[in-house]
Enzyme design. Sequence first.
Site: not given
Ligand code: AMP
Length: 221
Positions: A129, A160
């Site tokens: 990715r 990322r």
């Molecule tokens: P993602 O892009 O959805 O994988 O989110 C990246 C990071 O943001 C995660 O690893 C968490 O640290 C934080 N994060 C995103 N959404 C949430 C959520 N709903 N609750 C808690 N942490 C979140």
Amino acid sequence: MPNPPRIVVLGRQGAGKGTQCARLAAYLGVPHLSTGDLFRTAVRDGTPVGVQVAGYLERGELVPDELVVGIVQEHAAAEGLDDRGYLLDGFPRTIAQAELFLGSDGKGVDVAVELDVPVDVVVERIARRRVCPVDGWTTIVDDPSVAAVPCPDGHDAVQREDDTPEAVRRRLALYERETGPLGPWFAQRGLLERVDGVGDPDEVFDRILGALRARGLLSAA
Ligand code: AMP
């Protein structure tokens, strides 16, 4: 068309939530809210929210429930999501978040679409990715040794920072423990649609549209 739909998209990291939400947002004309994108932008811009959440993102940990829900509620109010509908991507991530934001009966949402992709498939996808740090544009490269590819806006899409193998393993384990129970939570409230997320993105998109249509959330055409 009925009222603008309010949709939660569930699925483990790399299941294709972001890709499918971007398509759905364009198709349905409904705003797409990715908490991960919101947080990454806040960290990049050094906003007060960014300062609060940066450590959690770096460590691949969940941001505390009250903090996330407060940020999402603020964003939802500012963007008028009550009237415009929404596509929630990466939120809720725990039952506490769902209950705080959607109510214990889940009435704040019309459907939760769970993209079902096995762990070995997402691990392999995440290694390939590449994401644009400026606009979130995402692609899957054929060759995992390719570090960067140009995104349509001319920036470089790269891996990322939290897509290292160690952080990915931690986030996937967290997903099983904290977010996995949301499937049964939505199912008990009659709100869950499970969709096979393996295969060509066009096919997955058609499956999602089929599920929304079956729920009366799309016009029949
Ligand atoms: P993602 O892009 O959805 O994988 O989110 C990246 C990071 O943001 C995660 O690893 C968490 O640290 C934080 N994060 C995103 N959404 C949430 C959520 N709903 N609750 C808690 N942490 C979140």
